[in-house]
Scaffold this motif. Structure first.
Motif, mmCIF file in Angstrom:
data_model
loop_
_atom_site.group_PDB
_atom_site.id
_atom_site.type_symbol
_atom_site.label_atom_id
_atom_site.label_comp_id
_atom_site.label_asym_id
_atom_site.label_seq_id
_atom_site.Cartn_x
_atom_site.Cartn_y
_atom_site.Cartn_z
ATOM 1 N N GLN A 162 0.843 -1.194 0.000
ATOM 2 C CA GLN A 162 0.000 0.000 0.000
ATOM 3 C C GLN A 162 0.882 1.249 0.000
ATOM 4 N N LEU A 163 0.609 2.139 -0.942
ATOM 5 C CA LEU A 163 1.262 3.438 -0.913
ATOM 6 C C LEU A 163 0.519 4.333 0.071
ATOM 7 N N ALA A 203 5.376 3.608 2.065
ATOM 8 C CA ALA A 203 4.495 2.478 1.786
ATOM 9 C C ALA A 203 4.355 1.593 3.017
ATOM 10 N N VAL A 204 3.344 0.746 2.979
ATOM 11 C CA VAL A 204 3.152 -0.290 3.988
ATOM 12 C C VAL A 204 3.013 -1.612 3.242
ATOM 13 N N ALA A 205 3.808 -2.589 3.632
ATOM 14 C CA ALA A 205 3.728 -3.907 3.015
ATOM 15 C C ALA A 205 3.158 -4.893 4.030
ATOM 16 N N ARG A 206 2.249 -5.745 3.573
ATOM 17 C CA ARG A 206 1.717 -6.787 4.465
ATOM 18 C C ARG A 206 2.180 -8.138 3.931
ATOM 19 N N ILE A 207 2.973 -8.814 4.750
ATOM 20 C CA ILE A 207 3.554 -10.101 4.371
ATOM 21 C C ILE A 207 3.196 -11.118 5.430
ATOM 22 N N LYS A 208 2.513 -12.151 5.037
ATOM 23 C CA LYS A 208 2.041 -13.187 5.972
ATOM 24 C C LYS A 208 1.314 -12.562 7.161
ATOM 25 N N GLY A 209 0.466 -11.591 6.888
ATOM 26 C CA GLY A 209 -0.378 -10.996 7.915
ATOM 27 C C GLY A 209 0.285 -9.937 8.774
ATOM 28 N N VAL A 210 1.571 -9.672 8.572
ATOM 29 C CA VAL A 210 2.282 -8.669 9.356
ATOM 30 C C VAL A 210 2.577 -7.453 8.471
ATOM 31 N N ARG A 211 2.309 -6.285 9.011
ATOM 32 C CA ARG A 211 2.535 -5.055 8.241
ATOM 33 C C ARG A 211 3.898 -4.461 8.559
ATOM 34 N N PHE A 232 12.180 -1.748 -7.088
ATOM 35 C CA PHE A 232 12.209 -0.881 -5.913
ATOM 36 C C PHE A 232 12.730 -1.674 -4.723
ATOM 37 N N GLU A 233 13.603 -1.036 -3.947
ATOM 38 C CA GLU A 233 13.952 -1.617 -2.655
ATOM 39 C C GLU A 233 12.904 -1.147 -1.650
ATOM 40 N N MET A 234 12.446 -2.069 -0.833
ATOM 41 C CA MET A 234 11.561 -1.688 0.281
ATOM 42 C C MET A 234 12.463 -1.407 1.473
ATOM 43 N N ALA A 235 12.960 -0.200 1.534
ATOM 44 C CA ALA A 235 13.935 0.179 2.542
ATOM 45 C C ALA A 235 13.257 0.622 3.832
ATOM 46 N N PRO A 236 14.001 0.587 4.942
ATOM 47 C CA PRO A 236 13.443 1.129 6.186
ATOM 48 C C PRO A 236 13.156 2.610 5.994
ATOM 49 N N ARG A 237 12.144 3.099 6.654
ATOM 50 C CA ARG A 237 11.858 4.523 6.544
ATOM 51 C C ARG A 237 12.949 5.319 7.239
#
Lengths: 182, 44
Positions: free
Chosen positions: A67-68, A115-123, A172-177
């Motif tokens: 999710q953006l 962004a927020v990514a949800r992977i195996k139920g964890v955001r 895109f890298e999903m980097a730490p904020r």
């Protein structure tokens, strides 16, 4: 005769239009995306905090929900881990359909990428940063080929690297904020 | 088909389509799978 033909064409056009509109509207505020249509904000699931996780667990995860923050919408996408970092791809970026279908990638690249990514139920709260570095791309392309192209063959990896170099595929890298714990 | 009847037919077809997509289990998923396949094949 012409009238009949036009009426038949009208019905043929109506069916996909109604289908697309229905599915789009039905999903737009949902907690997460459907297979193809974007959803709304990811609200359910534990919000991960703490040290950067070991992303190798995503090797067994075929798709994730992303999710953006702005604009607020979510979609289902592939995921790859490489060298301790996690990446997402977006293909078809230079086609007409792709520019409509993958609008999130253009928005992420032009905006702040939050962004927020949800992977195996964890955001996971992340920041999308477009990657074009050759060394990084080697590992990412290998993992992308291994997970989604039938195997890490030299041909598959080369095709992916060419697709990225040509701009057809964005990574895109999903980097730490900024300021997040490492 | 007369225009009025045609429009009524289209409206009825739309209602049936919308209700089916929203309430028939797995129909929307199946439709989306086909659409995804179409896009993956043609979005080049």
């Amino acid at each position: 005769m012409l009238r009949i033909i036009l009426q038949v064409v009208g019905v043929i056009v109506l069916i996909p239009l109604v289908t697309i509109a229905t599915l789009r509207i039905d999903n737009q505020d949902a907690d997460g995306p459907s297979i193809l249509f974007p959803g709304g904000e990811l609200v359910s699931g534990e919000l991960y905090t703490g040290h950067e996780p070991d992303w190798s667990f995503t090797d067994d995860v075929p798709t994730i929900e992303l999710q953006l923050v702005d604009p607020l919408s979510s979609r289902t996408i592939f995921v790859m881990e490489s060298d301790g970092k996690v990446y997402i791809p977006s293909g078809y970026m230079r086609s007409v359909l792709g520019r409509i279908w993958k609008d999130w990638a253009f928005q992420a690249d032009a905006g702040d990428g939050l962004a927020v990514a949800r992977i195996k139920g964890v955001r996971y709260e992340r920041q999308l940063i477009r990657v074009m570095d050759g060394e990084v791309m080697a590992g990412v392309a290998a993992k992308l080929a291994q997970k989604y192209s039938g195997g890490e063959t030299p041909e598959a990896v080369a095709a992916i690297r060419k697709s990225v170099a040509d701009g057809d595929t964005w990574i895109f890298e999903m980097a730490p904020r900024d300021g997040a714990s490492l | 088909m007369k225009t009025k009847n045609y429009l009524m037919f289209c409206a009825g077809l739309s209602v049936v389509l919308v209700v089916s997509l929203l309430y028939v289990p797995s129909l929307s998923d199946t439709v989306e799978q086909y659409m995804l396949f179409f896009l993956s094949t043609n979005a080049r």
